[in-house]
Design an enzyme around this catalytic site. Structure first.
Site, PDB file in Angstrom:
ATOM      1  N   ILE A  99      61.974  32.601 -19.718  1.00 48.55           N
ATOM      2  CA  ILE A  99      61.842  33.802 -20.355  1.00 48.55           C
ATOM      3  C   ILE A  99      62.626  33.750 -21.537  1.00 48.55           C
ATOM      4  O   ILE A  99      62.651  34.909 -22.268  1.00 48.55           O
ATOM      5  CB  ILE A  99      62.072  34.976 -19.577  1.00 48.55           C
ATOM      6  CG1 ILE A  99      63.701  35.039 -18.809  1.00 48.55           C
ATOM      7  CG2 ILE A  99      61.224  34.904 -18.271  1.00 48.55           C
ATOM      8  CD1 ILE A  99      64.220  36.126 -18.172  1.00 48.55           C
ATOM      9  N   GLY A 102      66.889  29.082 -26.712  1.00 45.24           N
ATOM     10  CA  GLY A 102      67.777  29.546 -27.776  1.00 45.24           C
ATOM     11  C   GLY A 102      68.436  28.276 -28.219  1.00 45.24           C
ATOM     12  O   GLY A 102      68.212  27.157 -27.836  1.00 45.24           O
ATOM     13  N   GLU A 106      68.724  27.998 -22.369  1.00 49.02           N
ATOM     14  CA  GLU A 106      67.630  28.795 -21.964  1.00 49.02           C
ATOM     15  C   GLU A 106      67.887  29.909 -20.924  1.00 49.02           C
ATOM     16  O   GLU A 106      68.964  29.898 -20.396  1.00 49.02           O
ATOM     17  CB  GLU A 106      66.324  27.667 -21.528  1.00 49.02           C
ATOM     18  CG  GLU A 106      66.871  26.996 -20.241  1.00 49.02           C
ATOM     19  CD  GLU A 106      65.913  25.905 -19.771  1.00 49.02           C
ATOM     20  OE1 GLU A 106      64.921  25.708 -20.490  1.00 49.02           O
ATOM     21  OE2 GLU A 106      66.035  25.838 -18.601  1.00 49.02           O
ATOM     22  N   ASP A 216      77.796  42.646 -30.655  1.00 49.34           N
ATOM     23  CA  ASP A 216      76.404  42.359 -30.938  1.00 49.34           C
ATOM     24  C   ASP A 216      75.574  43.163 -30.239  1.00 49.34           C
ATOM     25  O   ASP A 216      74.456  42.896 -29.609  1.00 49.34           O
ATOM     26  CB  ASP A 216      76.225  40.850 -30.196  1.00 49.34           C
ATOM     27  CG  ASP A 216      75.008  40.232 -30.577  1.00 49.34           C
ATOM     28  OD1 ASP A 216      74.425  40.531 -31.676  1.00 49.34           O
ATOM     29  OD2 ASP A 216      74.717  39.287 -30.136  1.00 49.34           O
ATOM     30  N   ASN A 221      69.774  43.083 -26.654  1.00 46.85           N
ATOM     31  CA  ASN A 221      70.705  42.895 -25.586  1.00 46.85           C
ATOM     32  C   ASN A 221      70.878  44.153 -24.649  1.00 46.85           C
ATOM     33  O   ASN A 221      71.893  44.184 -23.862  1.00 46.85           O
ATOM     34  CB  ASN A 221      72.071  42.863 -26.339  1.00 46.85           C
ATOM     35  CG  ASN A 221      71.924  41.545 -26.934  1.00 46.85           C
ATOM     36  OD1 ASN A 221      71.403  40.384 -26.659  1.00 46.85           O
ATOM     37  ND2 ASN A 221      72.896  41.030 -27.871  1.00 46.85           N
ATOM     38  N   ASP A 234      74.201  39.782 -22.650  1.00 50.56           N
ATOM     39  CA  ASP A 234      74.493  38.906 -23.793  1.00 50.56           C
ATOM     40  C   ASP A 234      75.695  39.159 -24.491  1.00 50.56           C
ATOM     41  O   ASP A 234      75.985  39.920 -25.481  1.00 50.56           O
ATOM     42  CB  ASP A 234      73.652  38.776 -24.783  1.00 50.56           C
ATOM     43  CG  ASP A 234      73.618  37.565 -25.727  1.00 50.56           C
ATOM     44  OD1 ASP A 234      74.599  36.908 -25.637  1.00 50.56           O
ATOM     45  OD2 ASP A 234      72.727  37.226 -26.194  1.00 50.56           O
TER      46      ASP A 234
END
Length: 479
Positions: A99, A102, A106, A216, A221, A234
């Site tokens: 899903i 990056g 993953e 972030d 996120n 994240d």
């Protein structure tokens, strides 16, 4: 002629690099946390044993009965200890779907072979993390997720590693993320935006209470659970407040870190097709992060303001086609921040935006989260029970493995390493102490359950010869 004596050169704080100081502080925090946890667990266990003995005395149990109950608890403890010693590996999980992908790895939806539970597994390539100087960020993420149970943070089940990769296994939240909702709805009515931004505020505050800054905060996120409520994920850029203060004291952000943030490619994020996609852009980052003047936890409140703007206007306030232009817009926010009249926002909504997207010394939240909670826009919000209310959008799911709220990715590399033969790998000093098991945090469970069962027997009035012992032996699953 006398020999010239070179004076001994001491290493001062200023001669130590920022990265070395950061590693030292992280090591110190890890050791202190480990020692504190062990000391706390030992103290709690002694208290439980004392309470158990007292309760057995009150119930007038015989010495034989006491010993049988004690041995049953110790037996369960030993069994759990044996299971805890078993090293978790990727082979303990079955892949269902990918899903997220990056630069560092993953994210997959997996099934735990032992428990059958559906979970999310984040896999990161060690060599990439080391090469791109992400080791401390990985450690911070793992530490935040493992600190304590928090309804506002995605729950970490396990963390482990093999020779090539790091793994974080977390609860699976099938509702997707806040960006999923924004992509479907484009613009949210203020009453719906109020719900999501209020829950996100509580989530961010829970991170701040752990003395961390997320750094972030953005829609990608903010995950949505199966009941429609939010949880933060994240923590790859998360930083302990003590380390932030160290950075502020030297008023420095090196060019490499600046470049890393301004060109951040949305690690593990889904692909985007809308014009205002935010991938690869620093849309939600506060100006003080860029201007090298030092910053604190209020950078997260700026991000909250930007997310709220995007919810009710339909796009981020500093959006541009190029990340560098977005950075410039953020740095000159006093000139570039514009709230379009055609958006038809209420006075309270406009006021909230302007009091979050502003100088850090004037920003709501700089004197505590209650400043934000007490803003007129949130009038009527039950901050204590908001998670018990019905969410504006509850995901419709087709079973526990439903991944319809995430993009799909083709498998380019199998979950299991090419080397099928299991072998012991050399410990990597960069990731010492990375392993975590959620069930290890429940060491008091056997004693606590024993106390609860004894109390149940006492209240039921049952007290015949060996009744409590038989009760426990018949209720072994209670442990």
């Amino acid at each position: 002629m006398e020999p010239k004596i070179t004076p001994y050169k001491r290493h001062t704080a200023s001669s130590i690099s920022a990265s070395t100081r950061e590693r030292a502080e992280a090591a110190k925090a890890y050791i202190q946390g480990k020692y504190f946890k062990l000391k706390r667990q030992d103290s709690e266990k002694r208290e439980c044993w004392d309470e158990l003995y007292n309760k057995m005395n009150v119930m007038n149990l015989s010495e034989v009965e006491k010993q049988m109950i004690k041995q049953e608890i110790l037996h369960k403890d030993a069994e759990q200890m044996r299971l805890r010693r078993k090293r978790m590996t990727v082979y303990d999980f079955e892949s269902i779907a990918i899903i997220g992908k990056g630069a560092f790895g993953e994210v997959r939806v997996v099934r735990n072979k032992q428990t059958g539970e559906i979970q999310a597994m984040k896999k990161m390539i060690k060599s990439e993390m080391i090469k791109k100087n992400q080791v401390m960020h990985v450690r911070a993420e793992r530490n935040v997720l493992s600190i304590a149970e928090n309804p506002w943070i995605v729950e970490l089940k396990y963390s482990f590693q093999d020779e090539n990769s790091l793994y974080l296994v977390m609860e699976y939240l099938p509702g997707g993320d806040l960006m999923t909702i924004l992509m479907k709805r484009d613009i949210l009515p203020e009453d719906e935006a109020r719900f999501y931004i209020a829950e996100t505020i509580l989530a961010v505050d829970s991170v701040h209470r752990l003395n961390y800054i997320h750094r972030d905060i953005k829609p990608d996120n903010v995950l949505i659970d199966r009941s429609g409520h939010v949880k933060l994920s994240d923590f790859g850029l998360c930083k302990h407040n003590q380390l932030i203060e160290e950075s502020n004291s030297i008023k420095k952000m090196n060019d490499e870190e600046f470049k890393k943030i301004s060109n951040k490619t949305g690690d593990f994020k889904r692909s985007r097709v809308l014009a205002f996609s935010t991938v690869g852009t620093p849309d939600y980052i506060a100006p003080e992060v860029f201007n090298k003047q030092g910053y604190n936890q209020t950078v997260d409140w700026w991000s909250i303001g930007v997310i709220f703007y995007e919810m009710v206007v339909g796009y981020p306030p500093f959006f541009a086609d190029e990340p560098s232009i977005t950075c410039q817009k953020i740095l000159h926010w006093k000139k570039t921040l514009n709230i379009p009249r055609e958006a038809g926002l209420s006075k309270d909504a406009i006021d909230l935006i302007r009091k979050l997207i502003c100088d850090q010394t004037e920003r709501l939240g700089c004197r505590g989260v209650d400043e934000i909670k007490n803003h007129a826009f949130f009038k009527g919000i039950d901050w204590e029970r908001i998670r018990e209310t019905r969410a504006p959008w509850v995901p419709k799911l087709n079973g526990e493995t439903d991944t319809s709220n995430f993009d799909k990715f083709e498998e380019t590399e199998p979950l299991y390493p090419q080397e099928v033969k299991k072998k012991r790998f050399k410990k990597d000093r960069n990731f010492i102490g990375y392993t975590f098991k959620k069930d290890e945090e429940n060491q008091r469970l056997n004693l606590v359950n024993a106390l609860q069962e004894l109390e149940a027997v006492r209240k039921s009035g049952v007290r015949k010869s060996s009744a409590p012992v038989k009760y426990f032996q018949n209720k072994s699953d209670a442990y």
